[in-house]
Structures are given as structure tokens and as C-alpha cells.
Motif scaffolding. Sequence first.
Motif, mmCIF file in Angstrom:
data_model
loop_
_atom_site.group_PDB
_atom_site.id
_atom_site.type_symbol
_atom_site.label_atom_id
_atom_site.label_comp_id
_atom_site.label_asym_id
_atom_site.label_seq_id
_atom_site.Cartn_x
_atom_site.Cartn_y
_atom_site.Cartn_z
ATOM 1 N N ASP A 1 -61.881 -12.498 -59.267
ATOM 2 C CA ASP A 1 -60.618 -12.345 -59.976
ATOM 3 C C ASP A 1 -59.659 -13.499 -59.736
ATOM 4 O OD1 ASP A 1 -61.428 -10.011 -61.139
ATOM 5 O OD2 ASP A 1 -60.412 -8.695 -59.711
ATOM 6 N N ARG A 2 -59.742 -14.168 -58.586
ATOM 7 C CA ARG A 2 -58.850 -15.301 -58.329
ATOM 8 C C ARG A 2 -59.123 -16.440 -59.297
ATOM 9 N NH1 ARG A 2 -60.083 -15.844 -52.048
ATOM 10 N NH2 ARG A 2 -62.122 -15.328 -52.922
ATOM 11 N N TYR A 3 -60.379 -16.693 -59.581
ATOM 12 C CA TYR A 3 -60.729 -17.740 -60.528
ATOM 13 C C TYR A 3 -60.345 -17.347 -61.943
ATOM 14 C CZ TYR A 3 -63.276 -20.251 -56.930
ATOM 15 O OH TYR A 3 -63.586 -20.953 -55.803
ATOM 16 N N ALA A 4 -60.534 -16.072 -62.270
ATOM 17 C CA ALA A 4 -60.219 -15.599 -63.612
ATOM 18 C C ALA A 4 -58.716 -15.522 -63.855
ATOM 19 C CB ALA A 4 -60.854 -14.230 -63.844
ATOM 20 N N GLY A 5 -57.898 -15.534 -62.790
ATOM 21 C CA GLY A 5 -56.458 -15.412 -62.957
ATOM 22 C C GLY A 5 -55.991 -13.990 -63.117
ATOM 23 N N ARG A 6 -56.791 -13.026 -62.695
ATOM 24 C CA ARG A 6 -56.426 -11.617 -62.797
ATOM 25 C C ARG A 6 -55.853 -11.096 -61.482
ATOM 26 N NH1 ARG A 6 -58.639 -9.086 -67.390
ATOM 27 N NH2 ARG A 6 -59.808 -10.561 -68.676
ATOM 28 N N VAL A 7 -55.000 -11.872 -60.889
ATOM 29 C CA VAL A 7 -54.283 -11.512 -59.668
ATOM 30 C C VAL A 7 -52.881 -12.106 -59.772
ATOM 31 C CG1 VAL A 7 -56.348 -11.391 -58.211
ATOM 32 C CG2 VAL A 7 -55.135 -13.569 -58.459
ATOM 33 N N PRO B 1 -64.935 -22.586 -61.758
ATOM 34 C CA PRO B 1 -64.706 -22.007 -63.084
ATOM 35 C C PRO B 1 -63.312 -21.375 -63.130
ATOM 36 C CG PRO B 1 -66.104 -20.561 -61.782
ATOM 37 C CD PRO B 1 -65.817 -21.754 -60.917
ATOM 38 N N VAL B 2 -62.458 -21.864 -63.997
ATOM 39 C CA VAL B 2 -61.050 -21.459 -64.014
ATOM 40 C C VAL B 2 -60.718 -20.827 -65.363
ATOM 41 C CG1 VAL B 2 -58.663 -22.228 -63.740
ATOM 42 C CG2 VAL B 2 -60.502 -23.353 -62.441
ATOM 43 N N GLY B 3 -60.278 -19.572 -65.318
ATOM 44 C CA GLY B 3 -59.905 -18.874 -66.543
ATOM 45 C C GLY B 3 -58.504 -19.255 -66.998
ATOM 46 N N LEU B 4 -58.350 -19.481 -68.291
ATOM 47 C CA LEU B 4 -57.052 -19.799 -68.889
ATOM 48 C C LEU B 4 -56.741 -18.747 -69.948
ATOM 49 C CD1 LEU B 4 -57.389 -23.669 -69.316
ATOM 50 C CD2 LEU B 4 -56.063 -22.458 -67.591
ATOM 51 N N PHE B 5 -55.524 -18.189 -69.866
ATOM 52 C CA PHE B 5 -55.142 -17.123 -70.779
ATOM 53 C C PHE B 5 -54.395 -17.675 -71.985
ATOM 54 C CE2 PHE B 5 -56.531 -14.591 -67.374
ATOM 55 C CZ PHE B 5 -56.679 -13.290 -67.832
ATOM 56 N N PRO B 6 -54.420 -16.943 -73.101
ATOM 57 C CA PRO B 6 -53.807 -17.448 -74.335
ATOM 58 C C PRO B 6 -52.300 -17.602 -74.214
ATOM 59 C CG PRO B 6 -54.495 -15.159 -74.594
ATOM 60 C CD PRO B 6 -55.069 -15.641 -73.303
ATOM 61 N N GLY B 7 -51.797 -18.643 -74.895
ATOM 62 C CA GLY B 7 -50.369 -18.898 -74.944
ATOM 63 C C GLY B 7 -49.761 -18.413 -76.244
ATOM 64 N N ALA B 8 -48.483 -18.692 -76.413
ATOM 65 C CA ALA B 8 -47.730 -18.140 -77.543
ATOM 66 C C ALA B 8 -48.233 -18.631 -78.890
ATOM 67 C CB ALA B 8 -46.249 -18.480 -77.379
ATOM 68 N N GLY C 1 -59.953 -16.886 -70.550
ATOM 69 C CA GLY C 1 -59.594 -15.816 -69.631
ATOM 70 C C GLY C 1 -59.870 -14.433 -70.171
ATOM 71 N N LEU C 2 -60.186 -14.320 -71.465
ATOM 72 C CA LEU C 2 -60.483 -13.022 -72.063
ATOM 73 C C LEU C 2 -61.986 -12.785 -72.148
ATOM 74 C CD1 LEU C 2 -57.880 -13.130 -74.955
ATOM 75 C CD2 LEU C 2 -57.644 -12.006 -72.745
ATOM 76 N N GLY C 3 -62.672 -13.662 -72.870
ATOM 77 C CA GLY C 3 -64.100 -13.456 -73.084
ATOM 78 C C GLY C 3 -64.999 -14.133 -72.083
ATOM 79 N N GLY C 4 -64.476 -15.119 -71.356
ATOM 80 C CA GLY C 4 -65.277 -15.798 -70.358
ATOM 81 C C GLY C 4 -66.038 -16.999 -70.859
ATOM 82 N N GLY C 5 -66.032 -17.272 -72.171
ATOM 83 C CA GLY C 5 -66.726 -18.441 -72.702
ATOM 84 C C GLY C 5 -65.993 -19.726 -72.381
ATOM 85 N N ARG C 6 -66.695 -20.839 -72.509
ATOM 86 C CA ARG C 6 -66.089 -22.135 -72.191
ATOM 87 C C ARG C 6 -65.067 -22.522 -73.248
ATOM 88 N NH1 ARG C 6 -70.586 -26.188 -71.289
ATOM 89 N NH2 ARG C 6 -71.052 -24.629 -69.698
ATOM 90 N N LEU C 7 -63.912 -23.007 -72.801
ATOM 91 C CA LEU C 7 -62.847 -23.409 -73.710
ATOM 92 C C LEU C 7 -63.075 -24.826 -74.220
ATOM 93 C CD1 LEU C 7 -59.572 -22.085 -72.035
ATOM 94 C CD2 LEU C 7 -60.557 -21.338 -74.198
ATOM 95 N N THR C 8 -62.673 -25.048 -75.450
ATOM 96 C CA THR C 8 -62.666 -26.382 -76.027
ATOM 97 C C THR C 8 -61.230 -26.722 -76.389
ATOM 98 O OG1 THR C 8 -63.112 -25.475 -78.231
ATOM 99 C CG2 THR C 8 -65.014 -26.130 -76.894
#
Length: 290
Positions: free
Chosen positions: A256-262, A132-139, A26-33
Motif C-alpha cells: 500500500d505504501r507504493y500504491a499511495g493508499r496510506v 513501482p509507484v502508483g499515481l492517482f488521477p488529477g483534476a 493508482g486505480l487499475g495498476g497498469g503502467r502510465l504513459t
Amino acid sequence: MTNLFTDVRYDERVVRLAVGVEPLDGLGGGRLTGPLRVLVEDAPAPLHNWRNWRPGETLDGFLGRLDRHRSGRFGRVYGPGFRAGEITLRLVEPSARAVVPRRIGVQIADEAAVLTAEAAGTSVPLFTRVFPVGLFPGAAVALPSRATVVRGRVVTAVAGGGTMPVRWVRVRAVDADGNDVGWAHGDDRGEFVLFVTGATEAVVPADDPLAVSFTVYATVPPPAPDPADPLRAVVDPLWDLPVEPLPALAGAASDDRYAGRVPLPGQDPFGPFPFDLPLGRETSIQLHIP
């Protein structure tokens, strides 16, 4: 049977993608592993009529899932028992808290429509079936050095004094000119990690400390468990996380809906909460909302 792509001497089997999910940073846009899973919310309700639940079991362990490709993408192809229409998917990390989960609602095209389009010489575009679904960092995310990061917690007052965490908040940070400089997703403990980035319009280095304002989007009062499905809140860790409807993309680009910035459906804004943040350091804050 006539083959579509190979000579009749060969056996041919064609599979068509029904739905695909590409988890993105969700920050850089690269694919998560990492140990991500994309689960299909196909459990019947109420849950206590479905199966007997043992202590410690959660719904995530019994949901169907999309197949994971070695590329890090997830998908499911058309086949026996597959049902088109509207489905809910949840993107989760089974153990660590490196990302905050999301629940998305998507529409799956009927295979007959795909075959009809192919027969007519057209197609149901692939990008309308891939999300494409953005995921933001957790704790528990590992923080890079020299980043401007806010570790925060959102709480609200409870009757009789004290506070309680506000679950599944979203937090937006803007600079003194009103430009977006960061978003974050809160978890079930009200905790969030927000990486502050420079405004895209900035042409000079940012001031240190950087004056920012936070807006918290939250559902207050929180939803109550459904009396007709009392086990839902006990065995489903995401029972009160709102589902985000994601329409098929009109083109190959995301929004922005896919990125989670709403904000999440049903959330209201609280704030602004002004802070001066030192650049290149980690700052801990607690935000109180009514």
C-alpha cells in the motif's frame, strides 16, 4: 580485461541499474504513459544562493532526471558522478493535471556492494532497486463513462471568515461495512478525483445510491516556509508535499505504501463524512475540516 558475458574477441561494456521507477495507474495498476518525468531533488539549499531566478521559473526545470525508457519506465545506471545513498525523487507531469505528483525517498545501493555480490555468486536483487509507484488521477483527468466518480475539494476555515484549500490531502472512502471502496490524492488546490469501486468481498450488486463515508488525511495547520530558504515556496511547486520513504521491496510484489493508499507522513485523519452517491455518475462535493 576479461569479459564477463562475451568472448574476449569482442569489446564488452556492462551497465548495471542503480535505480528504476515504474509509474503505475493508482486505480487499475497498469503502467502510465504521457508526459511524466521523474526528477532527482539534487538542488542545493538555500535556493537563492544557487542561481538567479527569473520570473516564472520553477525548480522542476533545473533538477536532474532519470532517463525514460520507451517502455514507460525510468532509470539511472551506475556511472561517473553517480552517488549512492538516500535520494529524493519527484514524479510530476509538467503541464496537464491528469495525475497528482508524489515525492518519494529511496535508498540506492552502492555499486561496490552490487559488484561484491556478483563476485560471490549472489546478487543484489533487481526488484530491490526498482520502485513501482502508483499515481492517482488529477483534476484534469478524462473520466470514463458510467463510472462512479467523486470530484471533491477539501477546505478549512481561516481567521476572519472564509475558507482556504488544504493542499496534498489524501482521501479514503469506505462503504457501510467499512470496506475500502476508493482512495484519492489531493493536489495543491485541495482538489481530488476519487473513483468508487466495489468492495472485494462484495457478492451482490451495490445499492443505488451507495452509502459511503470519507476520511480526509491532512496536515493542519499547514507547514510554514523555511525562513532560511525563502525562495523555496516561490519557485518550488511541491515545497510542502511530504516525502514518502519507500523501503526496498522484500519481494517482487508491491504494497500500500507504493500504491499511495496510506496517509502521508505527518497527516491526521478528519471525518468521517457520510454521503449517498448515485452509481454510474459524477458527484461534486466539498469537505470542510477544522
